[in-house]
Write a protein that holds these residues in place. Sequence first.
Motif, PDB file in Angstrom:
ATOM      1  N   VAL A  23     -21.267 -22.383  -7.297  1.00 52.24           N
ATOM      2  CA  VAL A  23     -19.988 -21.792  -6.884  1.00 52.24           C
ATOM      3  C   VAL A  23     -20.023 -21.553  -5.376  1.00 52.24           C
ATOM      4  CG1 VAL A  23     -18.440 -19.818  -7.083  1.00 52.24           C
ATOM      5  CG2 VAL A  23     -19.649 -20.666  -9.104  1.00 52.24           C
ATOM      6  N   ARG A  24     -18.956 -22.015  -4.685  1.00 47.49           N
ATOM      7  CA  ARG A  24     -18.775 -21.689  -3.275  1.00 47.49           C
ATOM      8  C   ARG A  24     -17.571 -20.775  -3.156  1.00 47.49           C
ATOM      9  NH1 ARG A  24     -16.222 -25.175   1.684  1.00 47.49           N
ATOM     10  NH2 ARG A  24     -16.844 -23.751   3.355  1.00 47.49           N
ATOM     11  N   PHE A  25     -17.744 -19.655  -2.463  1.00 44.32           N
ATOM     12  CA  PHE A  25     -16.665 -18.701  -2.297  1.00 44.32           C
ATOM     13  C   PHE A  25     -15.890 -19.021  -1.020  1.00 44.32           C
ATOM     14  CE2 PHE A  25     -17.743 -15.913  -5.724  1.00 44.32           C
ATOM     15  CZ  PHE A  25     -19.116 -16.068  -5.868  1.00 44.32           C
ATOM     16  N   ALA A  26     -14.581 -18.999  -1.114  1.00 49.76           N
ATOM     17  CA  ALA A  26     -13.724 -19.286   0.040  1.00 49.76           C
ATOM     18  C   ALA A  26     -13.971 -18.264   1.149  1.00 49.76           C
ATOM     19  CB  ALA A  26     -12.255 -19.266  -0.380  1.00 49.76           C
ATOM     20  N   ALA A  27     -13.752 -18.682   2.383  1.00 50.74           N
ATOM     21  CA  ALA A  27     -13.991 -17.807   3.530  1.00 50.74           C
ATOM     22  C   ALA A  27     -13.103 -16.565   3.486  1.00 50.74           C
ATOM     23  CB  ALA A  27     -13.775 -18.571   4.822  1.00 50.74           C
ATOM     24  N   ASP A  28     -11.918 -16.692   2.878  1.00 52.87           N
ATOM     25  CA  ASP A  28     -11.009 -15.541   2.797  1.00 52.87           C
ATOM     26  C   ASP A  28     -11.131 -14.805   1.463  1.00 52.87           C
ATOM     27  OD1 ASP A  28      -7.932 -17.393   1.983  1.00 52.87           O
ATOM     28  OD2 ASP A  28      -9.999 -17.516   1.222  1.00 52.87           O
ATOM     29  N   CYS A  29     -12.205 -15.055   0.721  1.00 51.33           N
ATOM     30  CA  CYS A  29     -12.400 -14.390  -0.571  1.00 51.33           C
ATOM     31  C   CYS A  29     -12.489 -12.881  -0.363  1.00 51.33           C
ATOM     32  CB  CYS A  29     -13.676 -14.914  -1.245  1.00 51.33           C
ATOM     33  SG  CYS A  29     -14.053 -14.103  -2.819  1.00 51.33           S
ATOM     34  N   GLU A  30     -11.762 -12.128  -1.168  1.00 48.47           N
ATOM     35  CA  GLU A  30     -11.706 -10.678  -1.016  1.00 48.47           C
ATOM     36  C   GLU A  30     -12.865  -9.963  -1.702  1.00 48.47           C
ATOM     37  OE1 GLU A  30      -8.727 -10.649   1.556  1.00 48.47           O
ATOM     38  OE2 GLU A  30      -9.656  -8.829   0.762  1.00 48.47           O
ATOM     39  N   LEU A  31     -13.640 -10.688  -2.534  1.00 47.12           N
ATOM     40  CA  LEU A  31     -14.750 -10.045  -3.230  1.00 47.12           C
ATOM     41  C   LEU A  31     -15.828  -9.618  -2.229  1.00 47.12           C
ATOM     42  CD1 LEU A  31     -15.199 -12.422  -6.322  1.00 47.12           C
ATOM     43  CD2 LEU A  31     -13.979 -10.235  -6.207  1.00 47.12           C
ATOM     44  N   PRO A  32     -16.323  -8.392  -2.307  1.00 43.85           N
ATOM     45  CA  PRO A  32     -17.352  -7.933  -1.349  1.00 43.85           C
ATOM     46  C   PRO A  32     -18.631  -8.752  -1.476  1.00 43.85           C
ATOM     47  CG  PRO A  32     -17.150  -6.389  -3.174  1.00 43.85           C
ATOM     48  CD  PRO A  32     -16.015  -7.362  -3.326  1.00 43.85           C
ATOM     49  N   ASP A  33     -19.254  -9.036  -0.349  1.00 44.74           N
ATOM     50  CA  ASP A  33     -20.496  -9.809  -0.337  1.00 44.74           C
ATOM     51  C   ASP A  33     -21.677  -8.849  -0.274  1.00 44.74           C
ATOM     52  OD1 ASP A  33     -22.812 -11.355   0.743  1.00 44.74           O
ATOM     53  OD2 ASP A  33     -21.348 -12.983   0.674  1.00 44.74           O
ATOM     54  N   PRO A  34     -22.646  -8.955  -1.186  1.00 43.44           N
ATOM     55  CA  PRO A  34     -23.770  -8.003  -1.199  1.00 43.44           C
ATOM     56  C   PRO A  34     -24.656  -8.089   0.031  1.00 43.44           C
ATOM     57  CG  PRO A  34     -24.179  -9.824  -2.713  1.00 43.44           C
ATOM     58  CD  PRO A  34     -22.763  -9.954  -2.267  1.00 43.44           C
ATOM     59  N   TYR A  35     -24.565  -9.205   0.798  1.00 46.41           N
ATOM     60  CA  TYR A  35     -25.443  -9.385   1.950  1.00 46.41           C
ATOM     61  C   TYR A  35     -24.772  -9.057   3.282  1.00 46.41           C
ATOM     62  CZ  TYR A  35     -28.092 -12.075  -1.513  1.00 46.41           C
ATOM     63  OH  TYR A  35     -28.774 -12.470  -2.633  1.00 46.41           O
ATOM     64  N   ASP A  36     -23.530  -8.560   3.249  1.00 47.26           N
ATOM     65  CA  ASP A  36     -22.870  -8.189   4.509  1.00 47.26           C
ATOM     66  C   ASP A  36     -23.736  -7.202   5.280  1.00 47.26           C
ATOM     67  OD1 ASP A  36     -19.335  -8.248   3.511  1.00 47.26           O
ATOM     68  OD2 ASP A  36     -20.676  -9.812   4.274  1.00 47.26           O
ATOM     69  N   GLY A  37     -24.009  -7.527   6.534  1.00 51.13           N
ATOM     70  CA  GLY A  37     -24.808  -6.652   7.377  1.00 51.13           C
ATOM     71  C   GLY A  37     -26.301  -6.775   7.187  1.00 51.13           C
ATOM     72  N   LEU A  38     -26.744  -7.651   6.274  1.00 50.79           N
ATOM     73  CA  LEU A  38     -28.176  -7.762   5.985  1.00 50.79           C
ATOM     74  C   LEU A  38     -28.817  -9.003   6.593  1.00 50.79           C
ATOM     75  CD1 LEU A  38     -28.416  -6.624   2.240  1.00 50.79           C
ATOM     76  CD2 LEU A  38     -28.722  -5.283   4.322  1.00 50.79           C
ATOM     77  N   LEU A  39     -28.028  -9.874   7.260  1.00 48.83           N
ATOM     78  CA  LEU A  39     -28.632 -11.043   7.876  1.00 48.83           C
ATOM     79  C   LEU A  39     -29.547 -10.602   9.011  1.00 48.83           C
ATOM     80  CD1 LEU A  39     -26.467 -12.562   6.186  1.00 48.83           C
ATOM     81  CD2 LEU A  39     -26.339 -14.188   8.071  1.00 48.83           C
ATOM     82  N   ASP A  40     -30.793 -11.011   8.950  1.00 45.17           N
ATOM     83  CA  ASP A  40     -31.813 -10.528   9.866  1.00 45.17           C
ATOM     84  C   ASP A  40     -31.488 -10.933  11.300  1.00 45.17           C
ATOM     85  OD1 ASP A  40     -35.436 -10.793  10.093  1.00 45.17           O
ATOM     86  OD2 ASP A  40     -34.095  -9.100  10.395  1.00 45.17           O
ATOM     87  N   GLY A  41     -31.468  -9.945  12.190  1.00 48.60           N
ATOM     88  CA  GLY A  41     -31.249 -10.218  13.599  1.00 48.60           C
ATOM     89  C   GLY A  41     -29.802 -10.359  14.004  1.00 48.60           C
ATOM     90  N   HIS A  42     -28.870 -10.115  13.075  1.00 46.00           N
ATOM     91  CA  HIS A  42     -27.448 -10.311  13.391  1.00 46.00           C
ATOM     92  C   HIS A  42     -26.639  -9.017  13.302  1.00 46.00           C
ATOM     93  CE1 HIS A  42     -27.562 -14.685  13.755  1.00 46.00           C
ATOM     94  NE2 HIS A  42     -28.369 -14.702  12.712  1.00 46.00           N
ATOM     95  N   GLY A  43     -27.324  -7.870  13.268  1.00 49.57           N
ATOM     96  CA  GLY A  43     -26.608  -6.604  13.303  1.00 49.57           C
ATOM     97  C   GLY A  43     -25.621  -6.439  12.173  1.00 49.57           C
ATOM     98  N   GLN A  44     -24.377  -6.047  12.510  1.00 55.78           N
ATOM     99  CA  GLN A  44     -23.381  -5.735  11.492  1.00 55.78           C
ATOM    100  C   GLN A  44     -22.506  -6.930  11.111  1.00 55.78           C
ATOM    101  OE1 GLN A  44     -21.219  -2.100  11.934  1.00 55.78           O
ATOM    102  NE2 GLN A  44     -22.808  -1.133  13.162  1.00 55.78           N
ATOM    103  N   LEU A  45     -22.857  -8.130  11.564  1.00 55.86           N
ATOM    104  CA  LEU A  45     -22.038  -9.296  11.253  1.00 55.86           C
ATOM    105  C   LEU A  45     -21.970  -9.520   9.748  1.00 55.86           C
ATOM    106  CD1 LEU A  45     -23.149 -11.841  14.009  1.00 55.86           C
ATOM    107  CD2 LEU A  45     -21.057 -10.503  13.904  1.00 55.86           C
TER     108      LEU A  45
END
Length: 516
Positions: free
Chosen positions: A87-109
Motif C-alpha cells: 500500500v502506498r499512501f497519497a501525499a495528501d492522505c489525512e491519516l496520521p503517520d506514526p513516524y512524523d518527526g522521527l526521521l533521524d537528523g531531520h528535526g520536526q519534518l
Amino acid sequence: MPHPLLRSLLPLVADLSRELPDHERYRRLLHSLRQLLPCDAVALLKLEDDVLVPLAVEGLSPDTLGRRFRVVEHPRLEALLASEQPVRFAADCELPDPYDGLLDGHGQLEVHDCLGCRLSIQGTPWGLLTLDALDPATFGSVDLETLQAFASLAAATVMASERITQLVRGVEEQRQLVEVYKRVAGGQVPRELIGQSPAHKRLEQEVQLVARSPLTVLVTGETGVGKELVAEAIHLHSVRAHKPLISLNCAALPETLVESELFGHVKGAFSGALNGRSGKFELADGGTLFLDEVGELPLPVQSKLLRVLQSGQLQRLGSDQEHHVDVRIIAATNRDLAEEVRQGRFRADLYHRLSVYPLRVPPLRERGRDVLLLAGYFLEENRVRMGLRSLRLHKDAQNRLLAWRWPGNVRELEHLISRAVLKALSAHAERPRVLTIEAAMLGLEGDEQAVDLVQGQDEVTLPEPGAGLKASLDAFQRRLIEQALQRHHGKWAEVARELGVDRANLSRLARRLGIR
C-alpha cells in the motif's frame, strides 16, 4: 548485469543458510531493501497481539526501537496489516503517520511519502515492512510487485531467524500465555524487558536459562533497575507460566502483618481477624511467589519462611492444621544479603536457600544506548496517555540522556520522561502536530553528572600543591578508594565496579597505598 531485484535478493538468500544474530539479519534485510528502493527510512515491525514492535530501523531516531505501536491507534499501520498487497499512501492522505518527526537528523519534518507491506508466515500476518521519504514523489514509479517479491523473501528470512535462534514462541502459545496472565493478574500484561546492550543481552540469556529450571532465584540490583520485571520474565518463560505469579513487597507491610500476608490466618487469630483468609503462599500454589525487598523481613518471619521452603508445609496464623504448597520462589533485594548475614540481620540458612541462582540486574548507567530505547518506550506511553499525535526527542536531549549517570535507574528515566512531556506541552498554547522534547525540559545537568564519580556524595579532595607528582597521585587514589569504600560499606566488588577497574588490580593498588 543482474536485475536490481536479483541483486538485492541474492545476499538475503545467502544469509538464509548462515547463523546470524537476529539484529544483524534484520539489519541486512533493511539495507538490501534500501538498495532496491532508495528512501529516507525503513523499518521492520513484528506483530505481537495488537501491538507492532520495531525489530530494526534505518533512518529513524534510535528511540524508535523502544516504541510500541498499538495497531488501533495508528490507522496507516492498521491499513497495511489489513491489505494482502503493498500500500502506498497519497501525499495528501489525512491519516496520521506514526513516524512524523522521527526521521533521524531531520528535526520536526513530517513524512511526505509512505509505502509499506504486510509480511505473512504460513498465511498468518507476522508484521510489516515500512518505507518513508521526505520527497512526496519518491515512490511514484515503484513497481509494487517488486516490493511484494522482496516481502516474500523477507518473510522467509524472519521465519528462518526465529527457527534458528528459537528465542520466540509460537504466536498461539504467546496468545494463550498472555490470556492466562490476564485472567490471573486482573488484566495487567507485564512490561517487557527492553534493551540491546551486551549487559542487557547477558541478563536476557540468564533469564531464559534459569526460567526453564525449578531453581530458586535471588534477583539483586540497585533501586529502580526493574527487578520485578525480571521476576515476571522468569515466570512467563517457565513451566509454571499457566499458573499465577503472586507478588509481595516485604518492605511495604508492618511487621505484625507480614506473617499473615505470607501464610494466611484463621478467624480470630488476632484482633481484627473477623474472617479467615489465604496467604500469598496458598494463592501462588502451583505457580511462583515473588518476594520483593526480601531483606526487610523480620528475623522471626525468616525462620517460618525457611520452614516452608524446606518442607512445603505451612500453617495459617492461629491454626494447627498444615497445608502443603508447591511454590517456586523468586526473591529480590537491593541489599547485600551476604553482608546482612555477617551483621546478624539475616539468617544464613535462609540466604543460602534463596540464592541458589543469584541474578544481578545491571544499573542503567552500564547499559549504554539502551537509555534511548527505554526513552522511546516511555515516550510512546506518554503520547497515548496525553492524546498526542507525535512525540520526539531532540538530538541534544538524546545526548543529555546518554550522559546522565541515572542514580535512580529505569524508574528515574520513566518519571523524568513524564515530567518532560508535561513541560513541553506547557510551552505551547496549542498542541503541535509534532511535540519535541528539548534538552532543557529534561531538567538534567549533564556536564556535572558526567564527571560526578560519587553520585551526590562529597567530592574527592585534591592533594596539596608541591607534594610531588607520585605522592600527589597516591594521595588522590587513596582518597578516591577510601570514599568509595565508605559509600559501599567496605564491599570491594562494588568499589571495583564503580571505579571501572579489575578487582585483583584494585586489591594490589590498595595494598601498595596502605589501605586495609
